[in-house]
Design a protein around this motif. Structure first.
Motif, PDB file in Angstrom:
ATOM      1  N   GLU A  25      -1.372   8.066   1.416  1.00 38.15           N
ATOM      2  CA  GLU A  25      -1.603   9.379   0.794  1.00 38.15           C
ATOM      3  C   GLU A  25      -1.685  10.473   1.852  1.00 38.15           C
ATOM      4  OE1 GLU A  25      -1.017   9.237  -2.089  1.00 38.15           O
ATOM      5  OE2 GLU A  25      -1.434   7.150  -2.563  1.00 38.15           O
ATOM      6  N   ILE A  85       0.848  -1.197   0.000  1.00 41.38           N
ATOM      7  CA  ILE A  85       0.000   0.000   0.000  1.00 41.38           C
ATOM      8  C   ILE A  85       0.882   1.245   0.000  1.00 41.38           C
ATOM      9  CG2 ILE A  85      -1.923  -1.113   1.222  1.00 41.38           C
ATOM     10  CD1 ILE A  85      -0.970   0.313   3.801  1.00 41.38           C
ATOM     11  N   HIS A  86       0.278   2.368  -0.347  1.00 39.19           N
ATOM     12  CA  HIS A  86       0.979   3.648  -0.334  1.00 39.19           C
ATOM     13  C   HIS A  86       0.130   4.638   0.435  1.00 39.19           C
ATOM     14  CE1 HIS A  86       2.341   7.561  -2.012  1.00 39.19           C
ATOM     15  NE2 HIS A  86       3.508   6.960  -1.915  1.00 39.19           N
ATOM     16  N   GLN A 108     -15.806   1.510  -2.037  1.00 47.50           N
ATOM     17  CA  GLN A 108     -15.211   2.516  -1.150  1.00 47.50           C
ATOM     18  C   GLN A 108     -16.268   3.172  -0.270  1.00 47.50           C
ATOM     19  OE1 GLN A 108     -12.245   1.387  -2.004  1.00 47.50           O
ATOM     20  NE2 GLN A 108     -11.267   3.391  -2.015  1.00 47.50           N
ATOM     21  N   TYR A 120      -5.180   5.426   1.935  1.00 49.72           N
ATOM     22  CA  TYR A 120      -4.111   4.633   1.330  1.00 49.72           C
ATOM     23  C   TYR A 120      -4.492   4.210  -0.085  1.00 49.72           C
ATOM     24  CZ  TYR A 120      -2.654   4.161   6.205  1.00 49.72           C
ATOM     25  OH  TYR A 120      -2.278   4.423   7.493  1.00 49.72           O
ATOM     26  N   SER A 121      -3.461   4.075  -0.951  1.00 49.30           N
ATOM     27  CA  SER A 121      -3.660   3.468  -2.266  1.00 49.30           C
ATOM     28  C   SER A 121      -3.186   2.029  -2.187  1.00 49.30           C
ATOM     29  CB  SER A 121      -2.842   4.211  -3.327  1.00 49.30           C
ATOM     30  OG  SER A 121      -3.303   5.535  -3.455  1.00 49.30           O
ATOM     31  N   TYR A 122      -3.777   1.187  -2.994  1.00 49.05           N
ATOM     32  CA  TYR A 122      -3.408  -0.230  -3.026  1.00 49.05           C
ATOM     33  C   TYR A 122      -2.565  -0.510  -4.252  1.00 49.05           C
ATOM     34  CZ  TYR A 122      -6.063  -0.930   1.109  1.00 49.05           C
ATOM     35  OH  TYR A 122      -6.464  -0.847   2.408  1.00 49.05           O
ATOM     36  N   LEU A 123      -1.369  -1.007  -4.036  1.00 46.70           N
ATOM     37  CA  LEU A 123      -0.389  -1.256  -5.103  1.00 46.70           C
ATOM     38  C   LEU A 123      -0.533  -2.714  -5.569  1.00 46.70           C
ATOM     39  CD1 LEU A 123       2.473   0.760  -3.379  1.00 46.70           C
ATOM     40  CD2 LEU A 123       0.799   1.532  -5.071  1.00 46.70           C
ATOM     41  N   GLU A 136     -11.041   6.906   4.064  1.00 44.06           N
ATOM     42  CA  GLU A 136     -11.538   6.219   2.874  1.00 44.06           C
ATOM     43  C   GLU A 136     -11.167   4.762   3.077  1.00 44.06           C
ATOM     44  OE1 GLU A 136     -10.210   7.682  -0.929  1.00 44.06           O
ATOM     45  OE2 GLU A 136     -10.939   5.886  -1.954  1.00 44.06           O
TER      46      GLU A 136
END
Ligand code: ATP
Ligand code: MG
Length: 417
Positions: free
Chosen positions: A35, A32-33, A136, A40-43, A153
């Motif tokens: 933000e 994850i990344h 989401q 978080y973004s999912y890689l 989120e």
């Protein structure tokens, strides 16, 4: 997938402000990344895990005749005003357009799903109906210190069921509860169910599904012998007492994470939207409604908290990003040729394999990365394994591996899928 092709990399340190173990390990592994706090973004690796979790949930919801849809997450404010949620739901994100129109971001979907059901399920013949989505959610949470376990989120599976009678609802409520146990078991977690009052949602009965972990935000009191469990705030029986249900075990207190819950919503939402159906006699009746949530991203975080060690994550087979991690050791050409051969063979057999084919990394680095990423099975190709006519196979949780032939490896892997 070749690790040399993966655009993400592992890192030694997580961001300084990240205090939860799940976020630390997931960020370090490149799953994850972050933000910002709670977002978080999912890689690629993280998305593979999340997709697997979602698919298990999807299968079990379809098994109990749930119908999947995808609802809007940008909501008209009118719907929220109609139920009173606009003024009463403190976590609701409200947006103002430049046209002065107001919107809400979906924090739950009763306001959207009830008008949809009203349009289609308006005769006793159309009921019951169970509608769900996986997507989401947005909530203006005050504190977000638990990594992906509490986001502003986050991912949720939310199902809503509509019934002609209370009895029919009660029946389905029990079926849904059993499906929930199956889901948590399939993702490798041991969930306990607590009985709780519905809080702000409704005055009726709700059940919360709890997984023991120190990273959770709830305190529960449970019996060490049977399934009896209650939220510590409402439990009538204090810690240390005999279990009121089985009488054999002692009640223990522990921290837990609420991975899902089910609510008896009664007739509140149909009443807000003037939703009635025609019964057998042509009379207008109000349907009974239940809602059923699972935090998909919280579930992923809970798995990491519950099933990791000091070296990294230990994914259960069912939701691991790959079934096997193939590691090629040493610069010897014989090794890379043999590893390529095995990789291609696994791919040909439909096995999900992550192949550490990186030439520039040392064996130590590859080991550390493999421990961090937590793929449950590992196969090492080295000069030694080739001499022994096989690969060295080891579970993530084992200290020592054993040599198996390629045929045996394929047999083990195909038996699992
Ligand atoms: P909590 O008490 O933890 O705030 P909730 O009672 O608000 O949860 P629901 O509104 O019923 O939860 O949502 C259903 C499920 O969604 C929860 O059981 C949980 O697993 C998950 N969930 C709720 N809020 C969050 C959040 N902020 N981040 C991640 N998952 C969440
Ligand atoms: Mg909440």
């Amino acid at each position: 997938m070749r690790q040399s092709h993966l655009f993400t990399r592992t890192r030694k340190e997580a961001p300084k402000d990240e205090i939860s173990k799940n976020a630390e390990l997931l960020i370090r592994g490149g799953f994850i990344h972050k933000e910002m706090a709670g977002v978080y973004s999912y890689l690629p690796l993280g998305l593979r895990v999340l997709n697997k979790i979602e698919n298990i949930i999807r299968e079990e919801m379809n098994n109990i005749k749930g119908q999947e849809i995808k609802m809007a997450t940008l909501h008209p404010s009118e719907n929220w005003k109609q139920t009173g949620g606009w003024d009463n739901v403190d976590v609701l994100f409200k947006l103002q357009s430049r046209t002065e129109k107001e919107y809400a971001l979906g924090q739950s979907e009763e306001e959207i799903v009830t008008p949809i059901a009203k349009e289609y399920a308006n005769s006793y013949k159309d009921l019951p109906v169970a509608i769900y989505q996986i997507g989401q959610k947005y909530r203006d949470e005050l504190r977000t210190k638990s990594g992906i376990m509490r986001g502003r989120e986050f991912g949720m599976k939310d199902m809503y069921s509509f019934h002609a009678t209370q009895e029919d609802f009660d029946n389905f409520y029990e079926i849904a509860k059993q499906a929930y146990f199956k889901i948590f078991q399939r993702v490798g977690l041991d969930a306990k169910v607590t009985e709780a009052s519905g809080g702000s949602f409704s005055e009726k009965l709700s059940y919360e599904f709890m997984v023991l972990t120190s990273a959770g935000e709830d305190d529960i009191i449970y019996c060490e012998k049977c399934t009896h469990c209650a939220n510590a705030e409402i439990s009538k029986v204090p810690e240390g007492n005999d279990c009121p249900k089985c009488g054999k075990g002692k009640m223990k207190k522990a921290r837990a994470s609420e991975v899902g819950n089910v609510f008896d919503l009664g007739q509140k939402y149909p009443k807000s939207f003037n939703y009635t159906y025609k019964d057998q006699n042509g009379e207008e009746k109000t349907p009974f409604v239940g809602c059923y949530g699972i935090g998909t991203t919280r579930l992923m975080g809970t798995v990491v908290e519950a099933l990791s060690d000091d070296k990294g994550i230990i994914w259960p087979e069912s939701i691991a990003p790959f079934a096997i991690h193939l590691l090629a050791f040493g610069e010897d050409e014989v090794v890379s040729e043999e590893a390529e051969k095995i990789y291609n063979n696994l791919i040909k057999n439909g096995i999900e394999v992550l192949f550490d084919d990186r030439a520039e990394n040392s064996a130590g680095e590859k080991f550390a990365d493999a421990d961090l990423l937590g793929i449950p099975l590992r196969a090492i190709v080295s000069v030694r394994s080739i001499k022994n006519k096989g690969v060295e196979l080891k579970k993530r949780t084992e200290e020592k591996g054993r040599i198996v032939s390629l045929e045996e490896l394929l047999k083990i892997l195909t038996a699992r899928t």
